[in-house]
Scaffold this motif. Sequence first.
Motif, PDB file in Angstrom:
ATOM      1  N   UNK A  72       0.812  -1.215   0.000  1.00  0.00           N
ATOM      2  CA  UNK A  72       0.000   0.000   0.000  1.00  0.00           C
ATOM      3  C   UNK A  72       0.849   1.269   0.000  1.00  0.00           C
ATOM      4  N   UNK A  73       0.351   2.291  -0.700  1.00  0.00           N
ATOM      5  CA  UNK A  73       1.018   3.587  -0.657  1.00  0.00           C
ATOM      6  C   UNK A  73       0.901   4.143   0.750  1.00  0.00           C
ATOM      7  N   UNK A  74       2.020   4.502   1.321  1.00  0.00           N
ATOM      8  CA  UNK A  74       2.073   5.122   2.643  1.00  0.00           C
ATOM      9  C   UNK A  74       3.363   5.929   2.681  1.00  0.00           C
ATOM     10  N   UNK A  75       3.263   7.244   2.572  1.00  0.00           N
ATOM     11  CA  UNK A  75       4.478   8.062   2.511  1.00  0.00           C
ATOM     12  C   UNK A  75       5.225   8.170   3.833  1.00  0.00           C
ATOM     13  N   UNK A  76       4.602   7.735   4.898  1.00  0.00           N
ATOM     14  CA  UNK A  76       5.256   7.905   6.202  1.00  0.00           C
ATOM     15  C   UNK A  76       6.445   6.953   6.338  1.00  0.00           C
ATOM     16  N   UNK A  77       7.456   7.359   7.095  1.00  0.00           N
ATOM     17  CA  UNK A  77       8.609   6.481   7.332  1.00  0.00           C
ATOM     18  C   UNK A  77       8.317   5.367   8.333  1.00  0.00           C
ATOM     19  N   UNK A  78       7.142   5.375   8.938  1.00  0.00           N
ATOM     20  CA  UNK A  78       6.811   4.339   9.921  1.00  0.00           C
ATOM     21  C   UNK A  78       6.626   2.977   9.262  1.00  0.00           C
ATOM     22  N   UNK A  79       6.034   2.928   8.064  1.00  0.00           N
ATOM     23  CA  UNK A  79       5.771   1.654   7.398  1.00  0.00           C
ATOM     24  C   UNK A  79       6.991   1.139   6.639  1.00  0.00           C
ATOM     25  N   UNK A  81      11.069   1.543   5.584  1.00  0.00           N
ATOM     26  CA  UNK A  81      12.390   2.092   5.901  1.00  0.00           C
ATOM     27  C   UNK A  81      12.896   3.006   4.783  1.00  0.00           C
ATOM     28  N   UNK A  82      12.628   2.649   3.524  1.00  0.00           N
ATOM     29  CA  UNK A  82      13.072   3.465   2.391  1.00  0.00           C
ATOM     30  C   UNK A  82      12.585   4.908   2.516  1.00  0.00           C
ATOM     31  N   UNK A  83      11.392   5.091   3.050  1.00  0.00           N
ATOM     32  CA  UNK A  83      10.831   6.432   3.170  1.00  0.00           C
ATOM     33  C   UNK A  83      11.550   7.266   4.226  1.00  0.00           C
ATOM     34  N   UNK A  84      12.427   6.638   5.014  1.00  0.00           N
ATOM     35  CA  UNK A  84      13.226   7.384   5.993  1.00  0.00           C
ATOM     36  C   UNK A  84      14.360   8.154   5.313  1.00  0.00           C
ATOM     37  N   UNK A  85      14.579   7.915   4.025  1.00  0.00           N
ATOM     38  CA  UNK A  85      15.614   8.633   3.270  1.00  0.00           C
ATOM     39  C   UNK A  85      15.083   9.951   2.717  1.00  0.00           C
ATOM     40  N   UNK A  86      13.810  10.239   2.959  1.00  0.00           N
ATOM     41  CA  UNK A  86      13.183  11.439   2.421  1.00  0.00           C
ATOM     42  C   UNK A  86      12.301  11.143   1.216  1.00  0.00           C
ATOM     43  N   UNK A  88       9.139   8.957  -0.723  1.00  0.00           N
ATOM     44  CA  UNK A  88       7.810   8.502  -0.297  1.00  0.00           C
ATOM     45  C   UNK A  88       7.298   7.382  -1.190  1.00  0.00           C
ATOM     46  N   UNK A  89       8.228   6.674  -1.866  1.00  0.00           N
ATOM     47  CA  UNK A  89       7.805   5.745  -2.912  1.00  0.00           C
ATOM     48  C   UNK A  89       8.255   4.299  -2.711  1.00  0.00           C
ATOM     49  N   UNK A  90       8.464   3.894  -1.478  1.00  0.00           N
ATOM     50  CA  UNK A  90       8.880   2.507  -1.237  1.00  0.00           C
ATOM     51  C   UNK A  90       7.888   1.522  -1.845  1.00  0.00           C
ATOM     52  N   UNK A  91       6.606   1.816  -1.742  1.00  0.00           N
ATOM     53  CA  UNK A  91       5.596   0.926  -2.310  1.00  0.00           C
ATOM     54  C   UNK A  91       5.782   0.756  -3.810  1.00  0.00           C
ATOM     55  N   UNK A  92       6.169   1.827  -4.513  1.00  0.00           N
ATOM     56  CA  UNK A  92       6.356   1.770  -5.960  1.00  0.00           C
ATOM     57  C   UNK A  92       7.503   0.842  -6.340  1.00  0.00           C
ATOM     58  N   UNK A  93       8.568   0.836  -5.554  1.00  0.00           N
ATOM     59  CA  UNK A  93       9.683  -0.080  -5.795  1.00  0.00           C
ATOM     60  C   UNK A  93       9.205  -1.533  -5.688  1.00  0.00           C
ATOM     61  N   UNK A  94       8.391  -1.808  -4.694  1.00  0.00           N
ATOM     62  CA  UNK A  94       7.903  -3.172  -4.478  1.00  0.00           C
ATOM     63  C   UNK A  94       6.938  -3.603  -5.588  1.00  0.00           C
TER      64      UNK A  94
END
Length: 140
Positions: A72-79, A81-86, A88-94
């Motif tokens: 799921x799209x979730x821009x927060x760094x809580x879900x 780890x990639x989003x902790x780099x600034x 918001x697209x970890x979901x897109x990589x997956x």
Amino acid sequence: MKSLTEYLYFQIPNRMGFLNITPTVEKLVEKSGVKEGLLLCNAMHITASVFINDDEPGLHQDYQKWLEELAPFDPSPARYHHNRTGEDNADAHMKRQIMGREVVVAITNGKLDFGPWEQIFYGEFDGHRPKRVLVKVIGE
């Protein structure tokens, strides 16, 4: 041996979407003059995909729903780890990992040698910005 290299550019207005690129790719195969060979078509961004499937809108909706359930799209760094780099697209990589990077299609008698219903699609999972796809045709 003949070869052709071209780049296709896309800017999908939504975060996720699919675009049938088969007619464009077929024109490039014709332009190449290759009668027997291979087509390589790959997304050149790690949040986009190129894949083969049926051009049926219900199936595309099912893919979008399924992918969103898996990552799921979730821009927060809580879900993620990639989003902790600034980012918001970890979901897109997956999602890209699931749908794949590229396709290879045989060229027979100057045409893409598809099975029934097969079409080539560009898949976008982190839209709103320009991205490109490589199309390479090689053969005789």
